[in-house]
Design a protein around this motif. Structure first.
Motif, PDB file in Angstrom:
ATOM      1  N   ILE A 234       0.857  -1.192   0.000  1.00 23.60           N
ATOM      2  CA  ILE A 234       0.000   0.000   0.000  1.00 23.60           C
ATOM      3  C   ILE A 234       0.888   1.236   0.000  1.00 23.60           C
ATOM      4  O   ILE A 234       1.777   1.370   0.850  1.00 23.60           O
ATOM      5  N   PRO A 235       0.698   2.181  -0.925  1.00 20.00           N
ATOM      6  CA  PRO A 235       1.656   3.281  -1.118  1.00 20.00           C
ATOM      7  C   PRO A 235       1.523   4.469  -0.172  1.00 20.00           C
ATOM      8  O   PRO A 235       2.472   5.244  -0.042  1.00 20.00           O
ATOM      9  N   VAL A 236       0.375   4.651   0.475  1.00 21.18           N
ATOM     10  CA  VAL A 236       0.169   5.831   1.315  1.00 21.18           C
ATOM     11  C   VAL A 236      -0.440   5.422   2.654  1.00 21.18           C
ATOM     12  O   VAL A 236      -1.439   4.705   2.700  1.00 21.18           O
ATOM     13  N   VAL A 237       0.186   5.884   3.737  1.00 21.72           N
ATOM     14  CA  VAL A 237      -0.333   5.684   5.088  1.00 21.72           C
ATOM     15  C   VAL A 237      -0.547   7.046   5.713  1.00 21.72           C
ATOM     16  O   VAL A 237       0.352   7.897   5.710  1.00 21.72           O
ATOM     17  N   VAL A 238      -1.740   7.257   6.264  1.00 19.46           N
ATOM     18  CA  VAL A 238      -2.087   8.535   6.893  1.00 19.46           C
ATOM     19  C   VAL A 238      -2.518   8.266   8.330  1.00 19.46           C
ATOM     20  O   VAL A 238      -3.243   7.299   8.596  1.00 19.46           O
ATOM     21  N   THR A 239      -2.064   9.105   9.253  1.00 24.53           N
ATOM     22  CA  THR A 239      -2.492   9.008  10.638  1.00 24.53           C
ATOM     23  C   THR A 239      -2.815  10.388  11.183  1.00 24.53           C
ATOM     24  O   THR A 239      -2.262  11.392  10.710  1.00 24.53           O
ATOM     25  N   ASN A 240      -3.711  10.415  12.157  1.00 21.86           N
ATOM     26  CA  ASN A 240      -3.965  11.678  12.849  1.00 21.86           C
ATOM     27  C   ASN A 240      -3.061  11.822  14.068  1.00 21.86           C
ATOM     28  O   ASN A 240      -3.189  12.754  14.843  1.00 21.86           O
TER      29      ASN A 240
END
Length: 284
Positions: A234-240
């Motif tokens: 998976i190419p993009v990981v986003v976290t808050n």
């Protein structure tokens, strides 16, 4: 299966008053995971989406490199012999067993869990199996580009779909999005890494293309998570939440885009920023 259970509590206030009430708190089970007859892990987790969790865990930790090699995933209901009891004979934790069998059983398929014996994974922290950490994570191969505006909406979308956390709290979440910001699904669990493994299992079981997907997680992005995500491609990981230095450095080397503190109208890109593009200016 419901992820929370009712319990009687005593609520105490600053004025000294005490009152008995009913509360809902997260349930927890111990998942005993077997691969080709060999127990490889005991995972503390929420009692939902267990097939996805087992599949995702086996793949993201390097026990299996292809979901098509799995011949059978068997969910066995808890039994008296596998319960954990305290000294008074009370059950301390529910137990569930999942058995994975591959088409070809070899020494490689039955990996020893390390010098400490069976690996126990608590809900409170990240963990990475020895065999997964020993192999350099694969590079991410994806031409996907994601608009800044899409990233800014992910936290709100994730929060709005957390059924159990919104009901009684105490859970992490991970959501899967496509490149246009459309939510595909959300997983909730007492463990942040369990959420991710459940998402990975969802992808693997349904044979989805991971190269145009985004994962949003409510937990910190650390080094062990980078290893896991790289195996899911998976190419993009986003976290808050936050991102560790080691995770950012390794992610950049393998072409994984990590975004942290994605809240409100801002976010920080910690690795491989060229995958995130600005909105095109509109013509007057």
């Amino acid at each position: 299966m419901e992820l929370g259970s009712r319990i009687k509590i005593e609520k105490v206030r600053s004025d000294g008053s005490r009152k008995e009430e009913q509360d809902i708190i997260p349930r927890e089970i111990l998942l005993h995971l077997f691969l080709n007859g060999k127990k490889i892990s005991i995972i503390s987790c929420s009692p939902g989406d267990l097939i996805e969790l087992a599949s995702g865990y086996a793949l993201s930790n390097g026990y299996i490199d292809d979901h098509n090699k799995i011949n059978l995933i068997e969910l066995c209901q808890k039994n008296q012999e596998s319960e954990n009891f305290n000294k008074d004979g009370d059950v301390m934790a529910e137990n569930t067993i999942i058995k994975i069998k591959t088409y070809e059983v070899s020494e490689k398929d039955i990996i020893q869990p390390g010098p400490g014996g069976i690996k126990y994974i608590s809900s409170g922290c990240g963990s990475l199996d020895d065999n997964a950490a020993a192999i350099w994570p694969p590079s991410i191969r994806s031409s996907m580009e994601v608009n800044v505006g899409i990233i800014l909406e992910l936290n709100r979308k994730n929060l709005s779909k957390q059924k159990y956390k919104n009901a009684f709290g105490g859970l992490h979440s991970a959501s899967l999005f496509d490149s246009s910001g459309q939510m595909i699904m959300v997983m909730e669990d007492i463990g942040r890494h369990n959420c991710l493994d459940k998402v990975f299992g969802h992808i693997f079981i349904r044979e989805m293309d991971p190269s145009n997907k985004i994962i949003f997680t409510s937990g910190r992005v650390s080094l062990d998570l980078v290893f896991k995500v790289s195996r899911a491609s998976i190419p993009v990981v986003v976290t808050n939440s936050s991102v560790t230095y080691s995770a950012a450095i390794l992610a950049d080397k393998i072409g994984l885009t990590i975004i942290g503190y994605a809240r409100g109208n801002r976010f920080n890109i910690y690795s491989y920023p060229k995958r995130i593009i600005n909105s095109k200016a509109r013509k007057a």
